[in-house]
Design an enzyme around this catalytic site. Structure first.
Site, mmCIF file in Angstrom:
data_model
loop_
_atom_site.group_PDB
_atom_site.id
_atom_site.type_symbol
_atom_site.label_atom_id
_atom_site.label_comp_id
_atom_site.label_asym_id
_atom_site.label_seq_id
_atom_site.Cartn_x
_atom_site.Cartn_y
_atom_site.Cartn_z
ATOM 1 N N ALA A 61 -6.443 3.810 -6.440
ATOM 2 C CA ALA A 61 -5.778 5.057 -6.826
ATOM 3 C C ALA A 61 -4.356 4.773 -7.290
ATOM 4 C CB ALA A 61 -5.738 6.004 -5.638
ATOM 5 N N PHE A 63 -3.461 4.216 -10.501
ATOM 6 C CA PHE A 63 -3.439 3.714 -11.881
ATOM 7 C C PHE A 63 -3.834 4.828 -12.839
ATOM 8 C CE2 PHE A 63 -5.090 1.835 -15.714
ATOM 9 C CZ PHE A 63 -4.116 0.902 -16.012
ATOM 10 N N ASP A 64 -4.950 5.484 -12.541
ATOM 11 C CA ASP A 64 -5.420 6.575 -13.415
ATOM 12 C C ASP A 64 -5.351 7.885 -12.634
ATOM 13 O OD1 ASP A 64 -6.433 7.988 -15.514
ATOM 14 O OD2 ASP A 64 -8.476 7.213 -15.359
ATOM 15 N N ASN A 110 6.919 1.432 -5.324
ATOM 16 C CA ASN A 110 6.893 2.710 -6.038
ATOM 17 C C ASN A 110 7.229 3.842 -5.084
ATOM 18 O OD1 ASN A 110 4.602 4.920 -5.769
ATOM 19 N ND2 ASN A 110 3.663 2.956 -5.189
ATOM 20 N N PHE A 114 3.498 11.433 -5.753
ATOM 21 C CA PHE A 114 2.374 12.279 -6.218
ATOM 22 C C PHE A 114 2.715 13.061 -7.483
ATOM 23 C CE2 PHE A 114 0.164 12.955 -1.795
ATOM 24 C CZ PHE A 114 -0.255 11.639 -1.816
ATOM 25 N N ASN A 174 -6.275 11.043 1.152
ATOM 26 C CA ASN A 174 -5.094 10.177 1.207
ATOM 27 C C ASN A 174 -4.049 10.791 2.125
ATOM 28 O OD1 ASN A 174 -2.944 8.504 0.782
ATOM 29 N ND2 ASN A 174 -2.570 9.155 -1.339
ATOM 30 N N SER A 177 0.292 8.049 1.806
ATOM 31 C CA SER A 177 1.371 7.784 0.860
ATOM 32 C C SER A 177 2.698 7.914 1.591
ATOM 33 C CB SER A 177 1.339 8.784 -0.294
ATOM 34 O OG SER A 177 2.574 8.688 -0.985
ATOM 35 N N ASN A 179 5.475 8.459 0.187
ATOM 36 C CA ASN A 179 6.445 9.107 -0.704
ATOM 37 C C ASN A 179 6.414 10.633 -0.688
ATOM 38 O OD1 ASN A 179 7.388 6.546 -1.641
ATOM 39 N ND2 ASN A 179 5.486 6.384 -2.818
ATOM 40 N N THR A 180 5.591 11.198 0.172
ATOM 41 C CA THR A 180 5.632 12.647 0.388
ATOM 42 C C THR A 180 6.043 12.835 1.839
ATOM 43 O OG1 THR A 180 3.945 13.118 -1.270
ATOM 44 C CG2 THR A 180 4.233 14.774 0.451
ATOM 45 N N LYS A 218 -8.044 7.157 3.673
ATOM 46 C CA LYS A 218 -7.170 6.037 3.283
ATOM 47 C C LYS A 218 -5.948 5.990 4.186
ATOM 48 C CE LYS A 218 -4.955 3.822 -0.678
ATOM 49 N NZ LYS A 218 -4.834 3.826 -2.138
ATOM 50 N N ASN A 247 -3.046 1.637 2.045
ATOM 51 C CA ASN A 247 -2.034 2.061 1.070
ATOM 52 C C ASN A 247 -0.877 1.043 1.027
ATOM 53 O OD1 ASN A 247 -0.645 3.884 -0.705
ATOM 54 N ND2 ASN A 247 -1.844 5.539 0.218
ATOM 55 N N GLY A 270 0.994 -5.283 -3.814
ATOM 56 C CA GLY A 270 0.856 -6.581 -4.461
ATOM 57 C C GLY A 270 0.847 -7.719 -3.463
ATOM 58 N N GLY A 299 -2.886 -6.534 -2.400
ATOM 59 C CA GLY A 299 -2.583 -7.907 -2.785
ATOM 60 C C GLY A 299 -3.746 -8.700 -3.339
HETATM 61 C C1 LIG Z 1 2.514 2.501 -8.998
HETATM 62 C C2 LIG Z 1 1.555 2.783 -7.875
HETATM 63 C C3 LIG Z 1 1.095 4.078 -7.672
HETATM 64 C C4 LIG Z 1 0.205 4.348 -6.633
HETATM 65 N N1 LIG Z 1 -0.257 5.621 -6.456
HETATM 66 C C5 LIG Z 1 -1.177 5.867 -5.484
HETATM 67 C C6 LIG Z 1 -1.724 7.165 -5.330
HETATM 68 O O1 LIG Z 1 -1.436 8.096 -6.074
HETATM 69 N N2 LIG Z 1 -2.594 7.366 -4.306
HETATM 70 C C7 LIG Z 1 -2.991 6.365 -3.464
HETATM 71 O O2 LIG Z 1 -3.811 6.590 -2.562
HETATM 72 N N3 LIG Z 1 -2.501 5.111 -3.612
HETATM 73 C C8 LIG Z 1 -1.626 4.855 -4.595
HETATM 74 N N4 LIG Z 1 -1.140 3.576 -4.752
HETATM 75 C C9 LIG Z 1 -1.575 2.528 -3.802
HETATM 76 C C10 LIG Z 1 -2.756 1.720 -4.340
HETATM 77 O O3 LIG Z 1 -3.881 2.538 -4.515
HETATM 78 C C11 LIG Z 1 -3.115 0.570 -3.368
HETATM 79 O O4 LIG Z 1 -3.576 1.136 -2.144
HETATM 80 C C12 LIG Z 1 -1.933 -0.338 -3.058
HETATM 81 O O5 LIG Z 1 -1.100 -0.502 -4.193
HETATM 82 C C13 LIG Z 1 -2.381 -1.730 -2.595
HETATM 83 O O6 LIG Z 1 -3.132 -2.386 -3.583
HETATM 84 P P1 LIG Z 1 -2.484 -3.462 -4.618
HETATM 85 O O7 LIG Z 1 -1.666 -4.417 -3.792
HETATM 86 O O8 LIG Z 1 -3.673 -4.103 -5.272
HETATM 87 O O9 LIG Z 1 -1.665 -2.694 -5.564
HETATM 88 C C14 LIG Z 1 -0.236 3.289 -5.783
HETATM 89 C C15 LIG Z 1 0.221 1.988 -6.016
HETATM 90 C C16 LIG Z 1 1.108 1.724 -7.040
HETATM 91 C C17 LIG Z 1 1.569 0.309 -7.265
#
Ligand SMILES: Cc1cc2nc3c(=O)[nH]c(=O)nc-3n(C[C@H](O)[C@H](O)[C@H](O)COP(=O)(O)O)c2cc1C
Length: 368
Positions: A61, A63-64, A110, A114, A174, A177, A179-180, A218, A247, A270, A299
């Protein structure tokens, strides 16, 4: 085609502001030529939550968020796409800049908060694609969240589940997050119990129209183990179909090189998240005792990191930040590494690898 997109895009995108680069990547994916999706090796097929996944690699989640390019992501080779987080009403999110690359560390922070075009727009897009591809078998999960100013946050989740039930292959609730403000309090046992009973009720109400849509929870990687005990207990009580672990983290590992960027507020993803999120995945696996499958995220950027997640307890995996640093080709690379690992072990599916290292991982020292 992917090779060409890569060649043109990666160095160029990395020179841009991270959010501009992201928006451009979405635009580029909107013009990816339509065509059938290449079939995956049968060994990569996974059945989970009653769904048949052609391979276990999903796009996480974020990305799109607004379901602009789910089919292009499937054509690139993902086995499933999770759109969202979607909030009921349109919401702008936090002021920019709100995405930061930690280049040396291959991490991202980030604090988007939302940003969402809102339920109505996203629903219209998913309904249109469902009409266009009625029997595609594509797995598109919808990740749902609450508006920042919601009076009754749980009601936001309920409303989204009722609205999206016909077009969602599964839902992700979810509550993790960072950020809320206050959202992660929904992970506390009492609130979670209330949330899940209302969410599961909403799913049951939609059942006659939409069939049994799986519900995944999540969680954050920053929970204490006693909080995790409670969460897994409540999730099992309400018979959720699975959990995503997890997350982004609000912690900052000592190993980070980019200390200045590391001071930005928000969730870290990451490579620097890999150890903590894999440990939490293993801790969740041993507590779930097979009651439901897990999705591992945090990651993943190679075949080796995907296999490590599977061995820590993941039936499926998701990635996002790995795409930023490794490019779109990472999806095909991971799949071919998985097939090679299966062939070496004379295995015909990934199922027997799931959780094989979980107990050992939980005995290691805690990731610093
Ligand atoms: C720019 C960005 C925006 C994200 N937005 C959401 C989101 O809207 N909802 C959510 O459940 N996770 C969000 N995530 C978290 C990712 O879905 C994922 O759980 C997290 O980045 C760990 O995976 P990764 O290390 O492969 O990025 C976001 C991550 C990034 C980097």
């Amino acid at each position: 085609m992917i090779g060409l997109l890569e060649l043109l895009s990666r160095p160029f995108l990395r020179a841009l502001d991270p959010e501009d680069a992201h928006n451009l990547a979405i635009k580029a994916l909107q013009v990816v030529p339509q065509g059938p999706r290449a079939a995956d090796q049968p060994q990569l097929a996974v059945r989970a939550f009653g769904l048949n996944f052609p391979n276990p690699i999903g796009i996480a989640a974020g990305f799109d968020k607004n379901a602009a390019v789910p089919d292009a992501l499937l054509r690139i080779g993902f086995g499933f796409v999770e759109v969202g987080t979607v909030t009921p009403r349109t919401q702008a999110g936090n002021p920019r800049p709100r995405i930061f690359r930690l280049g040396h560390d291959e991490g991202v922070i980030n604090r988007l908060g939302f940003n969402s075009e809102g339920g109505a727009v996203v629903l219209a897009r998913l309904a249109a694609r469902a009409r266009e591809h009625p029997d595609s078998g594509a797995i598109i999960g919808v990740n749902v969240g609450a508006n920042r100013d919601a009076v009754d946050r749980i009601e936001d989740y309920v409303r989204l589940i009722e609205t999206f039930a016909l077009v969602a292959s599964y839902f992700t609730v979810n509550i993790s997050s960072p950020n809320t403000p206050g959202l992660r309090d929904l992970q506390q046992a009492k609130s979670l119990d209330d949330l899940l009973s209302r969410v599961v009720d909403a799913r049951e109400r939609a059942h006659r129209r939409a069939g049994p849509v799986p519900i995944l929870l999540k969680i954050a990687p920053d929970l204490s183990l006693s909080e995790l005990d409670d969460i897994v207990g409540v999730a099992r009580k309400h018979r959720v179909d699975g959990m995503i672990v997890g997350n982004t983290t609000i912690s900052r590992p000592q190993s980070l090189h980019d200390r200045a960027r590391a001071a930005e507020a928000g969730g870290l993803s990451g490579r620097p998240l890999f150890r903590l999120s894999t440990r939490m995945l293993a801790e969740t696996y041993v507590r779930a005792e097979g009651a439901f499958p897990l999705v591992g995220a945090g990651g993943i950027d190679s075949g080796a990191t995907a296999i490590a997640k599977i061995k820590a307890g993941a039936t499926l995996v998701q990635l996002y930040t790995g795409l930023i640093y490794r490019g779109l080709g990472v999806v095909a690379q991971i799949k071919s590494d998985l097939v090679a690992a299966l062939n070496r072990g004379h295995r015909d599916s990934l199922a027997s690898m799931v959780g094989s290292d979980a107990a050992a991982i939980t005995a290691e020292s805690w990731p610093a």
